[in-house]
Design an enzyme around this catalytic site. Structure first.
Site, PDB file in Angstrom:
ATOM      1  N   HIS A   1       0.827  -1.214   0.000  1.00 51.18           N
ATOM      2  CA  HIS A   1       0.000   0.000   0.000  1.00 51.18           C
ATOM      3  C   HIS A   1       0.860   1.263   0.000  1.00 51.18           C
ATOM      4  O   HIS A   1       1.940   1.306   0.579  1.00 51.18           O
ATOM      5  CB  HIS A   1      -1.014   0.001   1.144  1.00 51.18           C
ATOM      6  CG  HIS A   1      -0.443  -0.050   2.528  1.00 51.18           C
ATOM      7  ND1 HIS A   1      -0.088   1.087   3.230  1.00 51.18           N
ATOM      8  CD2 HIS A   1      -0.198  -1.089   3.361  1.00 51.18           C
ATOM      9  CE1 HIS A   1       0.350   0.742   4.433  1.00 51.18           C
ATOM     10  NE2 HIS A   1       0.306  -0.564   4.543  1.00 51.18           N
TER      11      HIS A   1
ATOM     12  N   ASP B   1      -0.090   4.329   1.138  1.00 52.07           N
ATOM     13  CA  ASP B   1      -0.347   5.317   2.193  1.00 52.07           C
ATOM     14  C   ASP B   1       0.371   4.990   3.499  1.00 52.07           C
ATOM     15  O   ASP B   1       0.803   3.862   3.739  1.00 52.07           O
ATOM     16  CB  ASP B   1      -1.852   5.441   2.441  1.00 52.07           C
ATOM     17  CG  ASP B   1      -2.486   4.133   2.886  1.00 52.07           C
ATOM     18  OD1 ASP B   1      -2.160   3.077   2.303  1.00 52.07           O
ATOM     19  OD2 ASP B   1      -3.321   4.153   3.812  1.00 52.07           O
TER      20      ASP B   1
ATOM     21  N   ASP C   1       6.149   0.547   7.003  1.00 50.92           N
ATOM     22  CA  ASP C   1       4.734   0.287   6.742  1.00 50.92           C
ATOM     23  C   ASP C   1       4.198   1.302   5.744  1.00 50.92           C
ATOM     24  O   ASP C   1       3.668   2.313   6.143  1.00 50.92           O
ATOM     25  CB  ASP C   1       3.959   0.345   8.062  1.00 50.92           C
ATOM     26  CG  ASP C   1       2.516  -0.095   7.941  1.00 50.92           C
ATOM     27  OD1 ASP C   1       2.167  -0.694   6.913  1.00 50.92           O
ATOM     28  OD2 ASP C   1       1.735   0.183   8.865  1.00 50.92           O
TER      29      ASP C   1
ATOM     30  N   GLU D   1      -5.041   1.873   2.853  1.00 51.77           N
ATOM     31  CA  GLU D   1      -5.048   0.718   3.756  1.00 51.77           C
ATOM     32  C   GLU D   1      -5.171   1.157   5.205  1.00 51.77           C
ATOM     33  O   GLU D   1      -5.828   0.497   6.021  1.00 51.77           O
ATOM     34  CB  GLU D   1      -3.754  -0.098   3.565  1.00 51.77           C
ATOM     35  CG  GLU D   1      -3.732  -1.447   4.258  1.00 51.77           C
ATOM     36  CD  GLU D   1      -3.206  -1.405   5.677  1.00 51.77           C
ATOM     37  OE1 GLU D   1      -3.324  -2.424   6.398  1.00 51.77           O
ATOM     38  OE2 GLU D   1      -2.667  -0.348   6.086  1.00 51.77           O
ATOM     39  N   GLU D   2      -4.560   2.297   5.529  1.00 51.41           N
ATOM     40  CA  GLU D   2      -4.529   2.760   6.918  1.00 51.41           C
ATOM     41  C   GLU D   2      -5.870   3.336   7.391  1.00 51.41           C
ATOM     42  O   GLU D   2      -6.017   3.652   8.568  1.00 51.41           O
ATOM     43  CB  GLU D   2      -3.426   3.798   7.108  1.00 51.41           C
ATOM     44  CG  GLU D   2      -2.010   3.302   6.793  1.00 51.41           C
ATOM     45  CD  GLU D   2      -1.510   2.231   7.748  1.00 51.41           C
ATOM     46  OE1 GLU D   2      -2.271   1.844   8.666  1.00 51.41           O
ATOM     47  OE2 GLU D   2      -0.375   1.767   7.577  1.00 51.41           O
TER      48      GLU D   2
ATOM     49  N   ASP E   1       0.643 -10.462   0.773  1.00 44.12           N
ATOM     50  CA  ASP E   1       0.507  -9.096   1.286  1.00 44.12           C
ATOM     51  C   ASP E   1       1.494  -8.895   2.429  1.00 44.12           C
ATOM     52  O   ASP E   1       2.190  -9.824   2.856  1.00 44.12           O
ATOM     53  CB  ASP E   1      -0.935  -8.872   1.765  1.00 44.12           C
ATOM     54  CG  ASP E   1      -1.285  -7.398   1.963  1.00 44.12           C
ATOM     55  OD1 ASP E   1      -0.462  -6.527   1.612  1.00 44.12           O
ATOM     56  OD2 ASP E   1      -2.385  -7.113   2.476  1.00 44.12           O
TER      57      ASP E   1
ATOM     58  N   HIS F   1       3.976   2.715  13.092  1.00 46.99           N
ATOM     59  CA  HIS F   1       2.974   3.725  13.451  1.00 46.99           C
ATOM     60  C   HIS F   1       3.426   4.614  14.607  1.00 46.99           C
ATOM     61  O   HIS F   1       2.618   5.358  15.162  1.00 46.99           O
ATOM     62  CB  HIS F   1       1.629   3.065  13.847  1.00 46.99           C
ATOM     63  CG  HIS F   1       0.903   2.461  12.704  1.00 46.99           C
ATOM     64  ND1 HIS F   1      -0.443   2.158  12.743  1.00 46.99           N
ATOM     65  CD2 HIS F   1       1.314   2.099  11.468  1.00 46.99           C
ATOM     66  CE1 HIS F   1      -0.818   1.622  11.591  1.00 46.99           C
ATOM     67  NE2 HIS F   1       0.241   1.579  10.812  1.00 46.99           N
TER      68      HIS F   1
END
Length: 479
Positions: free
Chosen positions: A119, A121, A154, A188-189, A214, A455
């Site tokens: 992803h 984002d 991520d 995705e987030e 994934d 994160h």
């Protein structure tokens, strides 16, 4: 008589010990005998590309109106400019304005395709935490042997590693046997609507994939207690996602004359009851698989315990429950995340609410857990509303004997020296949860070693991880 009883007890004890040690002795390794090949050195330009990718602030905000479209379009132009040969060989489609879908035609159209996900984002940087970062979170700085920045782990390491690999292979005029489909979601987030749309599109095209790969588990050197070797956590399932809104309405009034019980009191009691009555523990199939793969590689007494789960299951659950991450593996979790109440300090509110988030273990459906929460709260004044925006039941478990797990396991063994590969239950959510109609072999694995700061503050990933990630995807696609 007493002596005879003691002899019988002693004999039973000897038999029990014999069974325990026999099971441990025959608890054989499930690791294929595959030797790893050393990864080649990383081209400095690849590192620069990784750094540049981090500088695009492709942030997913809770409020979609805050989306900076220029950053996403800029990132997509960067991919086209940086990987021209890949883009010349792959068909590119734009889905839902910002998500990307690529198709790399294989030699053999009779073979089912594989789908690879990543992803674009990243999560935002908390305003209050900016000053706590060691480096600028969007500078993509290389420092202390790591690439730093939001999205480094991520999930831009996966995006860039995949594109670097495809660019290299297409320059060599390499064509895969199977068609390769690459899906890059843009949100995705915040729920994954882009990936969800792609999954529906592939299903409408009657595409049945041999596997889906994934993001997910990692290679860890220190997160599996008792293990002396690195462990590759290959996700074969993930927990479900459910958010509930608990609401109470009751007459309020002036804070100088409060009732014996206010709406806030009722809500607080409901939340406390929920937290004090956790869902019962159990082992998901992926966790059972983890124990059967990791157990034989452990020293005693851990090996003895995992070889005899019929006797030590409660002991192992007790160990898991001691940590937040371990507890999340063995049960459906529920936690309050948002409270809304009141407008002024001298006014008792008439309507209050709390959002609670649940991550569902296999076997616990949304209907089942809601019914159980109603019993726990035991108060009809508390209404429960289910959020359907991000609702997902727990995923099916991909089979260990299936193409997906076997292919990823083999690639891991060829990429990471002396690493134990094992199934693993993902406790977080990934875009792959939408692809159940596309494939029954869905694997969640990110080929990096103990990344830091998912994160959080000072998110970073080692240059060694980037080197191994590039090598993993090359081996994965060449096979």
């Amino acid at each position: 008589m007493i002596k005879r009883g003691l002899l019988i007890l002693l004999a039973l004890l000897v038999i029990l010990l014999a069974i325990l040690f026999f099971n441990a002795f025959t608890f054989n390794s499930r690791q294929p005998a595959i030797a790893a090949l050393p990864a080649p050195a990383v081209d400095p330009e690849a590192i620069q590309h990784f750094q540049e990718a981090i500088r695009f602030k492709t942030i997913s905000f809770t409020d979609s109106a805050l989306l900076d479209t220029a950053q996403f379009f800029g990132f997509q132009r960067f991919l086209q400019k940086t990987y021209p040969t890949a883009h010349a060989h792959l068909e590119r489609e734009l889905v839902k304005n910002y998500s990307l879908l690529y198709t790399w035609k294989g030699k053999n159209e009779k073979l089912k395709p594989i789908v690879m996900l990543a992803h674009q984002d990243v999560v935002p940087i908390e305003e209050a935490s900016k000053s706590s970062w060691t480096v600028d979170p969007f500078a993509g700085e290389v420092k202390d042997g790591c690439v730093w920045g939001r999205g480094s782990t991520d999930n831009k390491i996966n995006v860039i590693s995949i594109f670097e690999t495809i660019e290299k292979l297409t320059k060599e005029n390499f064509q895969p046997e199977r068609t390769v489909i690459l899906a890059l979601g843009h949100d995705e987030e915040r729920g994954g609507s882009g990936a969800k749309t792609i999954a529906k599109l592939l299903a409408q095209r009657n595409i049945s994939a041999e596997m889906v790969l994934d993001e997910g588990g990692i290679v860890t050197r220190n997160k599996v207690p008792g293990m002396l070797k690195p462990v590759a956590l290959i996700g074969t399932a993930e927990k479900g996602y459910l958010s509930l809104l608990l609401t109470v309405e009751k007459n309020g009034g002036h804070s100088s004359m409060p009732e014996q019980e206010t709406a806030l009191d009722i809500l607080a009691k409901a939340v406390v009851n929920i937290r004090q009555h956790p869902f019962p523990p159990n082992f998901a199939p992926a966790t059972v698989g983890f124990m059967s793969h990791v157990g034989p590689e452990m020293p005693y007494p851990e090996k003895l315990i995992f070889a005899n789960m019929w006797m030590f299951k409660s002991v192992v659950i007790g160990i898991y429950e001691k940590s937040a991450a371990g507890n999340a593996v063995v049960r459906t979790t529920v936690v309050p995340t948002i409270f809304n109440a009141g407008m002024k300090d001298n006014v008792v509110p008439t309507k209050v609410s709390a959002t609670v988030n649940l991550r569902l273990l296999q076997g616990d459906t949304s209907d089942k857990v809601i019914a159980e929460l109603k019993k726990i709260i035991n108060d009809d004044r508390v209404s429960i509303t289910m959020s359907t925006e991000f609702l997902n039941e727990a995923s099916a478990t991909s089979p260990e004997e299936g193409f997906g797990y076997q292919h990823v396991q083999e690639t891991v063994k060829k990429t990471f020296p002396e690493t134990v590969a094992t199934p693993f239950l993902m406790i977080g959510a990934t875009d792959s949860r939408f692809f159940g109609d596309v494939s029954t072999n869905i694997i969640k694995f990110s080929p990096m070693i103990d990344p830091i700061g998912f994160h959080g503050i000072d998110e970073r990933v080692s240059l060694e991880s980037f080197q191994q990630s590039l090598w993993f995807y090359e081996k994965f696609l060449r096979q």
